[in-house]
Design a protein around this motif. Structure first.
Motif, PDB file in Angstrom:
ATOM      1  N   LYS A 108      83.818 -51.714  43.337  1.00  0.00           N
ATOM      2  CA  LYS A 108      83.916 -51.423  44.766  1.00  0.00           C
ATOM      3  C   LYS A 108      84.254 -49.955  44.924  1.00  0.00           C
ATOM      4  CE  LYS A 108      85.373 -56.049  45.976  1.00  0.00           C
ATOM      5  NZ  LYS A 108      86.383 -56.888  46.623  1.00  0.00           N
ATOM      6  N   PHE A 109      83.575 -49.324  45.867  1.00  0.00           N
ATOM      7  CA  PHE A 109      83.770 -47.901  46.099  1.00  0.00           C
ATOM      8  C   PHE A 109      84.351 -47.693  47.483  1.00  0.00           C
ATOM      9  CE2 PHE A 109      80.197 -48.333  43.156  1.00  0.00           C
ATOM     10  CZ  PHE A 109      80.647 -47.555  42.097  1.00  0.00           C
ATOM     11  N   SER A 110      85.260 -46.751  47.590  1.00  0.00           N
ATOM     12  CA  SER A 110      85.869 -46.451  48.887  1.00  0.00           C
ATOM     13  C   SER A 110      84.856 -45.729  49.765  1.00  0.00           C
ATOM     14  CB  SER A 110      87.106 -45.576  48.698  1.00  0.00           C
ATOM     15  OG  SER A 110      86.729 -44.282  48.264  1.00  0.00           O
ATOM     16  N   SER A 111      85.096 -45.779  51.053  1.00  0.00           N
ATOM     17  CA  SER A 111      84.195 -45.093  51.979  1.00  0.00           C
ATOM     18  C   SER A 111      84.256 -43.580  51.771  1.00  0.00           C
ATOM     19  CB  SER A 111      84.538 -45.461  53.422  1.00  0.00           C
ATOM     20  OG  SER A 111      85.889 -45.190  53.685  1.00  0.00           O
ATOM     21  N   ALA A 112      85.413 -43.067  51.378  1.00  0.00           N
ATOM     22  CA  ALA A 112      85.543 -41.634  51.115  1.00  0.00           C
ATOM     23  C   ALA A 112      84.667 -41.223  49.924  1.00  0.00           C
ATOM     24  CB  ALA A 112      87.002 -41.274  50.852  1.00  0.00           C
ATOM     25  N   PHE A 113      84.659 -42.053  48.892  1.00  0.00           N
ATOM     26  CA  PHE A 113      83.831 -41.765  47.716  1.00  0.00           C
ATOM     27  C   PHE A 113      82.351 -41.798  48.084  1.00  0.00           C
ATOM     28  CE2 PHE A 113      81.385 -43.254  44.020  1.00  0.00           C
ATOM     29  CZ  PHE A 113      81.675 -42.245  43.115  1.00  0.00           C
ATOM     30  N   LYS A 114      81.959 -42.805  48.863  1.00  0.00           N
ATOM     31  CA  LYS A 114      80.560 -42.923  49.283  1.00  0.00           C
ATOM     32  C   LYS A 114      80.137 -41.709  50.101  1.00  0.00           C
ATOM     33  CE  LYS A 114      80.550 -47.971  49.490  1.00  0.00           C
ATOM     34  NZ  LYS A 114      80.392 -49.130  50.389  1.00  0.00           N
ATOM     35  N   ALA A 115      81.015 -41.274  50.994  1.00  0.00           N
ATOM     36  CA  ALA A 115      80.703 -40.106  51.826  1.00  0.00           C
ATOM     37  C   ALA A 115      80.549 -38.864  50.966  1.00  0.00           C
ATOM     38  CB  ALA A 115      81.794 -39.910  52.873  1.00  0.00           C
ATOM     39  N   LYS A 116      81.434 -38.727  49.982  1.00  0.00           N
ATOM     40  CA  LYS A 116      81.373 -37.568  49.087  1.00  0.00           C
ATOM     41  C   LYS A 116      80.047 -37.545  48.326  1.00  0.00           C
ATOM     42  CE  LYS A 116      83.735 -35.674  45.045  1.00  0.00           C
ATOM     43  NZ  LYS A 116      84.858 -35.848  44.107  1.00  0.00           N
ATOM     44  N   VAL A 117      79.654 -38.687  47.809  1.00  0.00           N
ATOM     45  CA  VAL A 117      78.403 -38.776  47.055  1.00  0.00           C
ATOM     46  C   VAL A 117      77.212 -38.524  47.987  1.00  0.00           C
ATOM     47  CG1 VAL A 117      76.930 -40.307  45.693  1.00  0.00           C
ATOM     48  CG2 VAL A 117      79.401 -40.325  45.331  1.00  0.00           C
ATOM     49  N   LEU A 126      77.143 -36.772  50.727  1.00  0.00           N
ATOM     50  CA  LEU A 126      77.089 -35.342  51.059  1.00  0.00           C
ATOM     51  C   LEU A 126      76.497 -34.526  49.920  1.00  0.00           C
ATOM     52  CD1 LEU A 126      80.439 -34.818  52.968  1.00  0.00           C
ATOM     53  CD2 LEU A 126      78.125 -34.547  53.862  1.00  0.00           C
ATOM     54  N   GLU A 127      76.875 -34.863  48.705  1.00  0.00           N
ATOM     55  CA  GLU A 127      76.309 -34.162  47.544  1.00  0.00           C
ATOM     56  C   GLU A 127      74.801 -34.396  47.468  1.00  0.00           C
ATOM     57  OE1 GLU A 127      77.623 -31.994  45.295  1.00  0.00           O
ATOM     58  OE2 GLU A 127      79.413 -32.033  46.555  1.00  0.00           O
ATOM     59  N   ALA A 128      74.374 -35.611  47.804  1.00  0.00           N
ATOM     60  CA  ALA A 128      72.941 -35.908  47.787  1.00  0.00           C
ATOM     61  C   ALA A 128      72.216 -35.128  48.883  1.00  0.00           C
ATOM     62  CB  ALA A 128      72.716 -37.409  47.963  1.00  0.00           C
ATOM     63  N   LEU A 129      72.866 -34.956  50.026  1.00  0.00           N
ATOM     64  CA  LEU A 129      72.255 -34.202  51.113  1.00  0.00           C
ATOM     65  C   LEU A 129      72.114 -32.714  50.787  1.00  0.00           C
ATOM     66  CD1 LEU A 129      73.968 -35.843  54.197  1.00  0.00           C
ATOM     67  CD2 LEU A 129      71.532 -35.841  53.668  1.00  0.00           C
ATOM     68  N   LYS A 130      73.030 -32.200  49.990  1.00  0.00           N
ATOM     69  CA  LYS A 130      72.956 -30.786  49.607  1.00  0.00           C
ATOM     70  C   LYS A 130      71.722 -30.496  48.758  1.00  0.00           C
ATOM     71  CE  LYS A 130      77.949 -30.027  49.606  1.00  0.00           C
ATOM     72  NZ  LYS A 130      79.126 -29.743  48.752  1.00  0.00           N
ATOM     73  N   GLU A 131      71.260 -31.502  48.029  1.00  0.00           N
ATOM     74  CA  GLU A 131      70.075 -31.414  47.177  1.00  0.00           C
ATOM     75  C   GLU A 131      70.167 -30.304  46.133  1.00  0.00           C
ATOM     76  OE1 GLU A 131      66.629 -31.260  49.705  1.00  0.00           O
ATOM     77  OE2 GLU A 131      66.879 -33.339  50.330  1.00  0.00           O
ATOM     78  N   LYS A 132      71.374 -30.030  45.662  1.00  0.00           N
ATOM     79  CA  LYS A 132      71.549 -29.056  44.575  1.00  0.00           C
ATOM     80  C   LYS A 132      71.257 -29.707  43.224  1.00  0.00           C
ATOM     81  CE  LYS A 132      74.954 -26.146  46.871  1.00  0.00           C
ATOM     82  NZ  LYS A 132      76.317 -25.602  46.829  1.00  0.00           N
ATOM     83  N   GLU A 133      71.407 -31.040  43.194  1.00  0.00           N
ATOM     84  CA  GLU A 133      71.152 -31.805  41.976  1.00  0.00           C
ATOM     85  C   GLU A 133      70.200 -32.947  42.314  1.00  0.00           C
ATOM     86  OE1 GLU A 133      74.859 -32.482  39.440  1.00  0.00           O
ATOM     87  OE2 GLU A 133      75.718 -32.050  41.419  1.00  0.00           O
ATOM     88  N   THR A 134      69.486 -33.421  41.322  1.00  0.00           N
ATOM     89  CA  THR A 134      68.603 -34.558  41.539  1.00  0.00           C
ATOM     90  C   THR A 134      69.438 -35.830  41.635  1.00  0.00           C
ATOM     91  OG1 THR A 134      68.336 -35.031  39.184  1.00  0.00           O
ATOM     92  CG2 THR A 134      66.778 -33.452  40.192  1.00  0.00           C
ATOM     93  N   LEU A 135      68.804 -36.901  42.120  1.00  0.00           N
ATOM     94  CA  LEU A 135      69.513 -38.179  42.209  1.00  0.00           C
ATOM     95  C   LEU A 135      69.946 -38.656  40.826  1.00  0.00           C
ATOM     96  CD1 LEU A 135      67.549 -40.238  44.897  1.00  0.00           C
ATOM     97  CD2 LEU A 135      69.823 -39.252  45.077  1.00  0.00           C
TER      98      LEU A 135
END
Length: 93
Positions: A7-16, A18-27
């Protein structure tokens, strides 16, 4: 035998997300870094985008919130009026 579901916290999900939205790294890179499947990251990113507009709905939420002290005061006032009317009705009979 299956392992426990993580189970992942909502804060962790948001962090991930946001990182995906930045598109600095691939999925795939994000999946490896956060130890989460790439499909989950995609779902969290999509959910984040869909629900992000609600962040700016604070004004509507604040208007809908009711002040409990005001309600208790109103209840007290109505009880006094009710008692007064009951006494007045008894006097008429």
């Amino acid at each position: 035998m299956k392992g426990k579901r993580r189970k992942f916290s909502s804060a962790f999900k948001a962090k991930v997300a946001l990182e995906a939205l930045k598109e600095k790294e691939t999925l795939a890179e994000l999946a490896q870094r956060f130890e989460v499947h790439a499909v989950m990251i995609s779902k969290w990113k999509q959910e984040f985008l869909e629900k992000s507009a609600h962040v700016f709905d604070k004004e509507a939420d604040q208007e809908e919130q009711v002040d409990p002290d005001r309600l208790y005061a109103k209840i007290g006032q109505l009880e006094l009026e009710n008692d007064f009317l009951k006494k007045s009705l008894k006097k008429l009979h």
